[in-house]
Design a protein around this motif. Structure first.
Motif, PDB file in Angstrom:
ATOM      1  N   LEU A  20       3.372  -0.755  -0.144  1.00 40.78           N
ATOM      2  CA  LEU A  20       2.605   0.060  -1.079  1.00 40.78           C
ATOM      3  C   LEU A  20       2.522   1.493  -0.583  1.00 40.78           C
ATOM      4  CD1 LEU A  20      -0.411  -2.334  -1.794  1.00 40.78           C
ATOM      5  CD2 LEU A  20       1.811  -2.255  -2.928  1.00 40.78           C
ATOM      6  N   ASP A  21       2.641   2.432  -1.514  1.00 42.99           N
ATOM      7  CA  ASP A  21       2.502   3.856  -1.202  1.00 42.99           C
ATOM      8  C   ASP A  21       1.318   4.394  -1.992  1.00 42.99           C
ATOM      9  OD1 ASP A  21       2.632   6.574  -0.881  1.00 42.99           O
ATOM     10  OD2 ASP A  21       4.797   6.714  -1.123  1.00 42.99           O
ATOM     11  N   PRO A  22       0.161   4.540  -1.372  1.00 48.53           N
ATOM     12  CA  PRO A  22      -1.015   4.994  -2.115  1.00 48.53           C
ATOM     13  C   PRO A  22      -0.881   6.407  -2.653  1.00 48.53           C
ATOM     14  CG  PRO A  22      -1.471   4.890   0.248  1.00 48.53           C
ATOM     15  CD  PRO A  22      -0.136   4.254   0.043  1.00 48.53           C
ATOM     16  N   ALA A  23      -0.030   7.228  -2.034  1.00 49.00           N
ATOM     17  CA  ALA A  23       0.136   8.605  -2.501  1.00 49.00           C
ATOM     18  C   ALA A  23       0.834   8.659  -3.855  1.00 49.00           C
ATOM     19  CB  ALA A  23       0.924   9.419  -1.465  1.00 49.00           C
ATOM     20  N   THR A  24       1.822   7.798  -4.051  1.00 48.38           N
ATOM     21  CA  THR A  24       2.586   7.803  -5.305  1.00 48.38           C
ATOM     22  C   THR A  24       2.201   6.671  -6.248  1.00 48.38           C
ATOM     23  OG1 THR A  24       4.354   6.402  -4.401  1.00 48.38           O
ATOM     24  CG2 THR A  24       4.549   8.793  -4.071  1.00 48.38           C
ATOM     25  N   GLY A  25       1.519   5.653  -5.717  1.00 50.31           N
ATOM     26  CA  GLY A  25       1.198   4.482  -6.531  1.00 50.31           C
ATOM     27  C   GLY A  25       2.351   3.513  -6.668  1.00 50.31           C
ATOM     28  N   ASN A  26       3.430   3.755  -5.917  1.00 51.09           N
ATOM     29  CA  ASN A  26       4.596   2.884  -6.012  1.00 51.09           C
ATOM     30  C   ASN A  26       4.399   1.617  -5.184  1.00 51.09           C
ATOM     31  OD1 ASN A  26       6.000   4.665  -7.673  1.00 51.09           O
ATOM     32  ND2 ASN A  26       6.935   5.733  -5.940  1.00 51.09           N
ATOM     33  N   ALA A  27       4.942   0.510  -5.702  1.00 48.38           N
ATOM     34  CA  ALA A  27       4.875  -0.771  -5.010  1.00 48.38           C
ATOM     35  C   ALA A  27       6.257  -1.401  -4.996  1.00 48.38           C
ATOM     36  CB  ALA A  27       3.889  -1.702  -5.695  1.00 48.38           C
ATOM     37  N   SER A  28       6.621  -1.966  -3.857  1.00 50.53           N
ATOM     38  CA  SER A  28       7.891  -2.680  -3.730  1.00 50.53           C
ATOM     39  C   SER A  28       7.587  -4.086  -3.225  1.00 50.53           C
ATOM     40  CB  SER A  28       8.823  -1.961  -2.752  1.00 50.53           C
ATOM     41  OG  SER A  28      10.022  -2.690  -2.568  1.00 50.53           O
ATOM     42  N   GLN A  29       7.881  -5.076  -4.055  1.00 55.45           N
ATOM     43  CA  GLN A  29       7.590  -6.458  -3.693  1.00 55.45           C
ATOM     44  C   GLN A  29       8.596  -6.960  -2.670  1.00 55.45           C
ATOM     45  OE1 GLN A  29       6.386  -9.300  -6.834  1.00 55.45           O
ATOM     46  NE2 GLN A  29       8.129 -10.530  -6.192  1.00 55.45           N
ATOM     47  N   VAL A  30       8.085  -7.514  -1.584  1.00 54.68           N
ATOM     48  CA  VAL A  30       8.929  -8.059  -0.517  1.00 54.68           C
ATOM     49  C   VAL A  30       9.045  -9.577  -0.650  1.00 54.68           C
ATOM     50  CG1 VAL A  30       9.231  -8.263   1.991  1.00 54.68           C
ATOM     51  CG2 VAL A  30       8.265  -6.158   1.006  1.00 54.68           C
ATOM     52  N   ASP A  31       7.935 -10.232  -0.937  1.00 60.88           N
ATOM     53  CA  ASP A  31       7.910 -11.694  -1.072  1.00 60.88           C
ATOM     54  C   ASP A  31       6.743 -12.058  -1.978  1.00 60.88           C
ATOM     55  OD1 ASP A  31       7.633 -14.545  -0.627  1.00 60.88           O
ATOM     56  OD2 ASP A  31       8.819 -14.289   1.187  1.00 60.88           O
ATOM     57  N   ARG A  32       6.999 -12.990  -2.866  1.00 66.63           N
ATOM     58  CA  ARG A  32       5.922 -13.501  -3.739  1.00 66.63           C
ATOM     59  C   ARG A  32       6.182 -14.976  -3.946  1.00 66.63           C
ATOM     60  NH1 ARG A  32       3.223  -9.876  -7.720  1.00 66.63           N
ATOM     61  NH2 ARG A  32       1.534 -11.077  -8.674  1.00 66.63           N
TER      62      ARG A  32
END
Length: 313
Positions: A20-32
């Motif tokens: 998670l990048d709180p500055a940009t709001g971007n999220a990249s899922q690694v495992d779910r």
């Protein structure tokens, strides 16, 4: 920041590892991943966790702990919801989680559960859904209703003690259930909905999250196998959802289990969850249901970076 969120419900244990990048709001899922553990087995009747339910749950906690370690997570948060609020032997559960995962098992209130579900489900809806959006999270032991009427007002949420496992154990004894049993569930759900103080009738968009909704979405879409990319964001017509509810409820457990998209361990309780969904869809009268794969797990993950909370892994 790489974080791990664990959601422990009445029926399933779920893990999300994300960057998670709180500055940009971007999220990249690694495992779910989701594992049916049925922690809430007979809780409605006994008020206590069964030893075999704890054993199943702890085995999966150990599995998730290994994944979190291998993926070099910075912070982890473990949240437990409806079933853990209802039991007398919660200390055995919380200590079992801490000893295996190294972080406390937080037993959160229904209001906090609702807020986390809303945050996870609506982060990416801005500009793509007519406000106000109502998020409905149908769990095994409870169902959360969350709405924000406009940006100037706070989120309003409420948790009701109606869930797929709870209603199945309480009313749906036959396979398939009888008309009287289905009617009893419908009456119980409608009675619970009548107690809502949250203004759900103001909603212009209905967003459904968690296993009941995503499984029902797969049924509406007639998927040959469960496909989260097809399910996420799907717009499901009201008439199609209600028809799917009737189909699922009328099936035997064996027939549901044979559906190619049905997750292991959900076939015996999906009827109770479907009946909740049908009551909500009929009550609101909106033209469609939006299905979302993003839910309380995503809200838990973002809480680790937005509040600085969580425990280092």
């Amino acid at each position: 920041m790489r974080v791990a969120a664990v959601d422990c419900g009445t029926n399933s244990l779920r893990l999300l590892v994300a960057d998670l990048d709180p500055a940009t709001g971007n999220a990249s899922q690694v495992d779910r991943r989701t594992t049916i553990v049925r922690l809430g087995q007979d809780v409605d009747r006994t008020g206590t966790f069964a030893p075999e339910a704890l054993e199943r749950t702890f085995a999966v906690v150990e599995e998730y702990a290994a994944v979190i370690s291998d993926l070099e997570v910075s912070k982890t948060r473990f949240v437990a919801t409806s079933a853990a609020r209802d039991v007398s032997n919660r200390d055995s559960f919380t200590e079992g989680v801490r000893s295996r995962l190294g972080v406390p098992a937080e037993i959160i209130s229904g209001d906090e559960e609702a807020g986390l579900a809303y945050a996870g489900a609506t982060r990416e809806l801005a500009g793509d859904a007519e406000p106000p959006a109502l998020v409905v999270d149908i769990g095994g032991g409870s169902t959360e209703f969350v709405i924000r009427l406009d940006d100037a007002q706070p989120i309003q949420g409420q948790s009701l003690n109606i869930g797929s496992v709870r209603l199945t154990e309480r009313y749906l004894a036959d396979d398939p259930p009888t008309a009287d049993q289905v009617g009893a569930v419908t009456d119980a759900v409608e009675a619970a909905l009548a107690t809502l103080e949250v203004p759900i009738d103001a909603a212009r968009t209905l967003v459904g999250v968690a296993g009941t909704v995503t499984t029902m979405a797969a049924h509406v879409l007639r998927l040959a196998a469960y496909d989260p990319d097809r399910v996420h964001g799907a717009r499901l017509a009201r008439a199609d959802v209600l028809a799917a509810v009737d189909e699922i409820v009328s099936m035997s457990v064996a027939e549901r289990r044979a559906l190619p998209f049905m997750p292991s361990g959900r076939a015996d309780v999906i009827g109770g969850g479907a009946l909740i969904l049908g009551c909500v869809v009929r009550r609101l009268g909106l033209g469609e249901l939006r299905a979302s794969e993003h839910d309380i797990l995503d809200g838990i993950a973002w809480s680790l970076v937005s509040s600085g909370g969580g425990t280092p892994a």
